[in-house]
Scaffold this motif. Structure first.
Motif, PDB file in Angstrom:
ATOM      1  N   ASN A 188       0.819  -1.212   0.000  1.00 20.98           N
ATOM      2  CA  ASN A 188       0.000   0.000   0.000  1.00 20.98           C
ATOM      3  C   ASN A 188       0.851   1.259   0.000  1.00 20.98           C
ATOM      4  OD1 ASN A 188      -2.623  -1.185   0.052  1.00 20.98           O
ATOM      5  ND2 ASN A 188      -2.337  -1.679   2.220  1.00 20.98           N
ATOM      6  N   ILE A 189       2.159   1.096   0.087  1.00 18.51           N
ATOM      7  CA  ILE A 189       3.066   2.243   0.170  1.00 18.51           C
ATOM      8  C   ILE A 189       2.983   3.089  -1.097  1.00 18.51           C
ATOM      9  CG2 ILE A 189       5.479   2.954   0.343  1.00 18.51           C
ATOM     10  CD1 ILE A 189       4.396   1.873   2.950  1.00 18.51           C
ATOM     11  N   ASP A 190       2.695   4.371  -0.900  1.00 18.16           N
ATOM     12  CA  ASP A 190       2.652   5.345  -1.992  1.00 18.16           C
ATOM     13  C   ASP A 190       4.076   5.876  -2.180  1.00 18.16           C
ATOM     14  OD1 ASP A 190       2.554   7.941  -3.274  1.00 18.16           O
ATOM     15  OD2 ASP A 190       0.386   7.943  -2.941  1.00 18.16           O
ATOM     16  N   SER A 191       4.660   5.637  -3.346  1.00 20.87           N
ATOM     17  CA  SER A 191       6.071   5.987  -3.552  1.00 20.87           C
ATOM     18  C   SER A 191       6.329   7.480  -3.334  1.00 20.87           C
ATOM     19  CB  SER A 191       6.526   5.572  -4.954  1.00 20.87           C
ATOM     20  OG  SER A 191       5.737   6.194  -5.954  1.00 20.87           O
ATOM     21  N   LYS A 192       5.382   8.334  -3.705  1.00 21.09           N
ATOM     22  CA  LYS A 192       5.570   9.785  -3.531  1.00 21.09           C
ATOM     23  C   LYS A 192       5.503  10.166  -2.057  1.00 21.09           C
ATOM     24  CE  LYS A 192       3.828  11.069  -8.112  1.00 21.09           C
ATOM     25  NZ  LYS A 192       2.791  11.836  -8.867  1.00 21.09           N
ATOM     26  N   ARG A 193       4.542   9.605  -1.346  1.00 22.10           N
ATOM     27  CA  ARG A 193       4.436   9.917   0.082  1.00 22.10           C
ATOM     28  C   ARG A 193       5.594   9.301   0.866  1.00 22.10           C
ATOM     29  NH1 ARG A 193      -2.181   9.419   1.019  1.00 22.10           N
ATOM     30  NH2 ARG A 193      -2.619  11.583   0.404  1.00 22.10           N
ATOM     31  N   GLN A 194       6.044   8.137   0.443  1.00 17.31           N
ATOM     32  CA  GLN A 194       7.206   7.528   1.082  1.00 17.31           C
ATOM     33  C   GLN A 194       8.422   8.432   0.939  1.00 17.31           C
ATOM     34  OE1 GLN A 194       7.429   4.794   2.958  1.00 17.31           O
ATOM     35  NE2 GLN A 194       9.638   4.980   3.236  1.00 17.31           N
ATOM     36  N   LYS A 195       8.616   8.964  -0.248  1.00 16.17           N
ATOM     37  CA  LYS A 195       9.743   9.877  -0.482  1.00 16.17           C
ATOM     38  C   LYS A 195       9.580  11.154   0.335  1.00 16.17           C
ATOM     39  CE  LYS A 195      12.413  12.050  -4.190  1.00 16.17           C
ATOM     40  NZ  LYS A 195      12.531  12.255  -5.667  1.00 16.17           N
ATOM     41  N   ALA A 196       8.333  11.638   0.449  1.00  9.58           N
ATOM     42  CA  ALA A 196       8.080  12.857   1.229  1.00  9.58           C
ATOM     43  C   ALA A 196       8.420  12.638   2.698  1.00  9.58           C
ATOM     44  CB  ALA A 196       6.615  13.264   1.084  1.00  9.58           C
ATOM     45  N   ASP A 224      -2.207  27.102   7.777  1.00 11.84           N
ATOM     46  CA  ASP A 224      -3.466  27.367   7.076  1.00 11.84           C
ATOM     47  C   ASP A 224      -3.648  26.442   5.881  1.00 11.84           C
ATOM     48  OD1 ASP A 224      -4.069  29.423   8.830  1.00 11.84           O
ATOM     49  OD2 ASP A 224      -3.061  30.949   7.612  1.00 11.84           O
ATOM     50  N   ALA A 225      -2.636  25.607   5.585  1.00 11.69           N
ATOM     51  CA  ALA A 225      -2.684  24.766   4.383  1.00 11.69           C
ATOM     52  C   ALA A 225      -3.601  23.556   4.548  1.00 11.69           C
ATOM     53  CB  ALA A 225      -1.281  24.297   4.014  1.00 11.69           C
ATOM     54  N   TYR A 226      -3.908  23.182   5.793  1.00 13.18           N
ATOM     55  CA  TYR A 226      -4.777  22.037   6.039  1.00 13.18           C
ATOM     56  C   TYR A 226      -5.324  22.135   7.451  1.00 13.18           C
ATOM     57  CZ  TYR A 226      -0.286  20.539   7.997  1.00 13.18           C
ATOM     58  OH  TYR A 226       0.904  20.502   8.686  1.00 13.18           O
ATOM     59  N   GLU A 227      -6.423  21.442   7.712  1.00 13.52           N
ATOM     60  CA  GLU A 227      -6.974  21.362   9.057  1.00 13.52           C
ATOM     61  C   GLU A 227      -6.400  20.124   9.734  1.00 13.52           C
ATOM     62  OE1 GLU A 227     -11.233  21.851  11.361  1.00 13.52           O
ATOM     63  OE2 GLU A 227     -11.226  21.020   9.336  1.00 13.52           O
ATOM     64  N   ASP A 258       6.123  18.839   8.017  1.00 13.75           N
ATOM     65  CA  ASP A 258       6.832  18.836   6.732  1.00 13.75           C
ATOM     66  C   ASP A 258       6.309  17.701   5.853  1.00 13.75           C
ATOM     67  OD1 ASP A 258       8.701  18.579   4.631  1.00 13.75           O
ATOM     68  OD2 ASP A 258      10.337  19.310   5.868  1.00 13.75           O
ATOM     69  N   TYR A 259       6.203  16.503   6.433  1.00 18.07           N
ATOM     70  CA  TYR A 259       5.713  15.358   5.664  1.00 18.07           C
ATOM     71  C   TYR A 259       4.278  15.558   5.203  1.00 18.07           C
ATOM     72  CZ  TYR A 259       3.183  11.016   4.968  1.00 18.07           C
ATOM     73  OH  TYR A 259       2.341  10.057   4.459  1.00 18.07           O
ATOM     74  N   THR A 260       3.402  15.982   6.120  1.00 17.39           N
ATOM     75  CA  THR A 260       1.986  16.118   5.791  1.00 17.39           C
ATOM     76  C   THR A 260       1.773  17.123   4.665  1.00 17.39           C
ATOM     77  OG1 THR A 260       1.358  15.520   8.055  1.00 17.39           O
ATOM     78  CG2 THR A 260      -0.295  16.658   6.731  1.00 17.39           C
ATOM     79  N   LEU A 261       2.506  18.221   4.706  1.00 20.40           N
ATOM     80  CA  LEU A 261       2.391  19.228   3.641  1.00 20.40           C
ATOM     81  C   LEU A 261       2.775  18.612   2.295  1.00 20.40           C
ATOM     82  CD1 LEU A 261       1.632  22.244   3.449  1.00 20.40           C
ATOM     83  CD2 LEU A 261       4.086  22.762   3.481  1.00 20.40           C
ATOM     84  N   LEU A 280       0.207  15.874   1.107  1.00 26.11           N
ATOM     85  CA  LEU A 280      -1.046  16.454   0.628  1.00 26.11           C
ATOM     86  C   LEU A 280      -0.813  17.404  -0.545  1.00 26.11           C
ATOM     87  CD1 LEU A 280      -2.837  17.170   4.037  1.00 26.11           C
ATOM     88  CD2 LEU A 280      -3.171  15.226   2.498  1.00 26.11           C
ATOM     89  N   ASN A 281       0.365  17.290  -1.160  1.00 27.81           N
ATOM     90  CA  ASN A 281       0.690  18.105  -2.347  1.00 27.81           C
ATOM     91  C   ASN A 281       0.570  19.597  -2.084  1.00 27.81           C
ATOM     92  OD1 ASN A 281       1.125  15.816  -4.087  1.00 27.81           O
ATOM     93  ND2 ASN A 281      -1.105  15.567  -4.172  1.00 27.81           N
ATOM     94  N   GLY A 282       1.053  20.016  -0.917  1.00 26.57           N
ATOM     95  CA  GLY A 282       1.074  21.435  -0.600  1.00 26.57           C
ATOM     96  C   GLY A 282      -0.115  21.906   0.205  1.00 26.57           C
TER      97      GLY A 282
END
Length: 744
Positions: free
Chosen positions: A317-325, A572-575, A639-642, A645-647
């Motif tokens: 289930n590992i998302d390669s982009k989120r893993q890298k983030a 402010d980028a996410y709740e 840092d990871y969450t931003l 979530l693509n910014g």
């Protein structure tokens, strides 16, 4: 006809009736026929077995022969890794100490030197289990296990078991016991990717097989029963208990058989193995991901032997982009700040993280450590540290779920007022407990929202008593905290004094995020073999707490991010909602948080670099003083969450919160050990303490203004309170009071 003649006639008729042939079903089931049929079947079975014995040859080695690779993929289909190279080096029996040889016989098959190579009772039991679907057999001899390892595959079928029986008889006739024992020790799997005694000796004790002592040999022999469960580096409390018992059992059998002197046996101590190292090709995070996938498949019912045999395509289930983030976030926010070579504290820092999609339970990213070839034990799934104050939301959830009341009979809710005095003795408990707040800071009367924001120990210690430690523990288990001997039913659990992993806590917070519907983190999306596809369990389960309870906790935890110890994750980028935690003596620091789309737990652990490891303080990490959950872990999380979530994201929490227990809370304090404060508390100076308990001359006011309910943009009830300068995450219990820390 007289009476005498009539009687004689009746008797003659009865005798003729007895001699008459039986009628109906009795014609087919006389004792002679049953016995004859049984003997006939026995002869038939014996004849069939003899025919099989003649027909089944001893095959060539299975070349473990012709072992295939396993292919591991990211969720998008990209190849993560291929495994399959066998870590094995064959050694002759003459190179293995004799007493070590005997440990394997004592552990597995005491009659090995006298038997014919087959345990007929065990084989019959295995056939029965196979036919009834109850799993693999037990009770095999060393010869049978050697035959299975060396000549056959791992399929659990009747045909394979019959072949094992026949080939074992032939092998026992054609090979010496020493040859069979050597083959068994060289073909068995010991865990840690090690096949054979030589590879196992290196993997667990960093020595050649010729240098093993009897205590080490007994551990390796005991390990064969369940390599994954019994590996000391990763075993649960139960696993450690079981392998220790088997170690003793093995040595006691050696004494019984005359292979070990009792006085020598009594002097032996359990030989703890060294930390594991990853196999070549498992560098970086790859080894952690592959190991987590294999362990999950084992939990889902796939035999470890099947996984090792290869031929699997396993999609994670590992998302390669989120893993890298996630990897980049740890590098930027932590590793770039550390000097591991020159700073002794920095050298001890271990980071771990697990990120879960709360709607599906999928583990989309995982961080196990700096490199699986340098630190094989995954920090993401290790459970030897305490989750500290990240447990406090569970206490509040349990209070809401059980409709608990304070000692004064007031319902517990967001606006319930508690006494936040440091070192305040809890009321209503048979176990005395008076935890110290961080820096020994006292807050006076505070509501639950503010107590969560500031992570006030004295408030949640009292809340555990009000709810009942047993009920709090039940809620924790329902949410996904694992049960263990280190989970006491005492007030100290308010400080998170049980053991947990980032994986476990990610499941807990994902369940809160998922409105109380249980989420079990899962890293495997699909596992396919040439013969079958594994049916995986649904990671999303039943409703374990009400939606109202879960959403109310989420509402409170948004306040921790906006106005409390989790402010480093605010943007402010996410709740977001979250909670910090710092373990006793500052040996671990946690940040557990979530957005509507992602639940992630990040932790730092202080692990000694000395042989044998051990927990050490994180104080002084990157020369920054106290490494609390609101520092490095929260910054890594943000840092990871931003990035994940693509910014940023416009998603908002959809909350159905409970009515507050006190819609118009006054300043009255509940649960005080003495008299209640006056309606208008006056700030009084108190001495503050640094993490090292060094008094500072600056007095700190203890009274908080009366809280005023306000409404947030999401419509949830919350409390707006003025911030206290210098507050961080007070997650430590009173360092002077060790009476109720709940340690195993």
């Amino acid at each position: 006809m007289g009476r005498a003649e009539a009687r004689q006639a009746r008797q003659r008729g009865a005798r003729r009736a007895k001699k008459a042939k039986p009628t109906g079903i009795r014609r087919f089931f006389t004792w002679r026929k049953v016995l004859g049929t049984f003997l006939g079947l026995c002869l038939l079975v014996m004849g069939a077995f003899f025919a099989i014995y003649l027909m089944v040859p001893v095959p060539k080695a299975n070349a473990q022969a012709e072992k295939q690779s396993n292919v591991y993929k990211y969720s998008d289909g990209k190849i993560l890794a291929r495994t399959g190279k066998v870590n094995r080096e064959i050694v002759g029996l003459e190179k293995i100490p004799e007493d070590v040889q005997y440990t394997f016989v004592a552990a597995e098959n005491k009659t090995f030197f006298e038997d014919s190579g087959v345990d007929f009772k065990g084989t019959v039991r295995g056939l029965k289990n196979t036919l009834t679907g109850k799993g693999k057999q037990g009770g095999s001899t060393i010869t049978q296990q050697y035959v299975k390892n060396y000549y056959l595959d791992q399929d659990q079928t009747v045909t394979r078991k019959l072949k094992e029986l026949v080939i074992s008889l032939k092998v026992d006739q054609r090979q010496s016991k020493n040859e069979i024992l050597a083959g068994y020790m060289n073909t068995s799997y010991y865990g840690r990717g090690a096949y054979g005694i030589q590879a196992a000796a290196q993997a667990y004790y960093r020595v050649d097989a010729s240098k093993l002592n009897v205590a080490q040999g007994a551990y390796l022999a005991s390990l064969l029963q369940a390599p994954s469960q019994y590996d000391w580096a990763e075993a649960s409390d139960t696993g450690k208990k079981l392998v220790t018992e088997r170690w003793h059992y093995t040595l006691d059998n050696m004494v019984e058989e005359g292979w070990l002197d009792k006085s020598a046996r009594d002097k032996l101590t359990f030989p703890r193995p060294k930390e594991p190292k990853a196999a070549p090709g498992m560098e970086g995070q790859t080894g952690y991901l592959v190991d987590a996938a294999n362990k999950e498949l084992a939990r889902q019912g796939v035999n470890e032997e099947d996984i090792r045999a290869g031929g699997w395509t396993i999609t994670l289930n590992i998302d390669s982009k989120r893993q890298k983030a996630l990897e980049k976030a740890v590098e930027r926010q932590l590793e770039d700040e550390l000097d591991r070579k020159k700073n002794k504290v920095d050298a001890t820092v271990q980071a771990g993280a697990t990120s879960v999609d709360p709607k599906t339970g999928k583990v989309v990213a995982l961080y196990g450590g700096v490199d699986a070839t340098k630190h094989w034990l995954s920090n993401a799934v290790r459970s030897d540290y305490q989750p500290a104050s990240t447990f406090k939301p569970i206490v509040f959830a349990s209070a809401l779920e059980n409709e608990s009341k304070t000692q004064d009979g007031d319902p517990i809710g967001v606006n319930t007022i508690y006494d936040g005095t440091s070192k305040r003795q809890v009321e209503g408990s048979d176990t005395p407990f008076n935890p110290e707040n961080e820096d020994d800071k006292s807050y006076g009367p505070v509501n639950v929202q503010r107590a969560m924001n500031k992570s006030i120990n004295s408030v949640f210690a009292q809340m555990v008593v009000d709810v009942g430690p047993g009920d709090v523990k039940k809620t924790a288990l329902d949410l996904g905290v694992k049960d263990s001997k280190s989970f006491p039913e005492r007030p100290a659990i308010s400080l998170g004094t049980m053991s947990a992993s980032t994986w476990d806590m990610a499941g807990v917070y994902a369940t809160l995020d998922n409105h109380g519907k249980q989420v079990t983190p899962t890293i495997v999306n699909k596992a396919e073999h040439k013969d079958r596809t594994v049916d995986l369990e649904d990671p999303v389960g039943k409703q374990v707490i009400s939606r109202e309870t879960a959403d109310t906790v989420t509402s409170v935890l948004t306040g921790v991010v906006k106005d409390g110890s989790g402010h480093e994750a605010s943007t402010d980028a996410y709740e977001a909602a979250g909670k910090t935690g710092t373990a006793e003596k500052n040996v671990a620091a946690w940040y557990a948080g979530y957005t509507p789309e992602l639940a992630t737990v990040v932790a730092l652990f202080g692990e000694s670099t000395a042989a044998g490891g051990g927990q050490v303080t994180l104080t002084g990490t990157a020369n920054s003083g106290r490494a609390n959950g609101g520092g490095f872990p929260a910054r890594i999380w943000a840092d990871y969450t931003l990035g994940a979530l693509n910014g940023g994201s416009d998603a908002e929490f959809d909350l159905e919160v409970a009515e507050t227990a006190s819609p118009d809370p006054g300043p009255t304090v509940t649960n005080t050990p003495t008299q209640k404060p006056t309606p208008t508390p006056t700030p009084t100076p108190t001495e503050t303490q640094s993490p090292t308990n060094t008094p500072t001359p600056t007095p700190t006011p203890t009274g908080d203004p009366t809280p005023t309910p306000t409404n947030t943009p999401t419509g949830r009830p919350s409390i707006t309170l003025p911030p206290d300068p210098g507050d961080d995450d007070p997650g430590d219990p009173d360092p002077k009071d060790k009476s109720d820390l709940g340690r195993p």
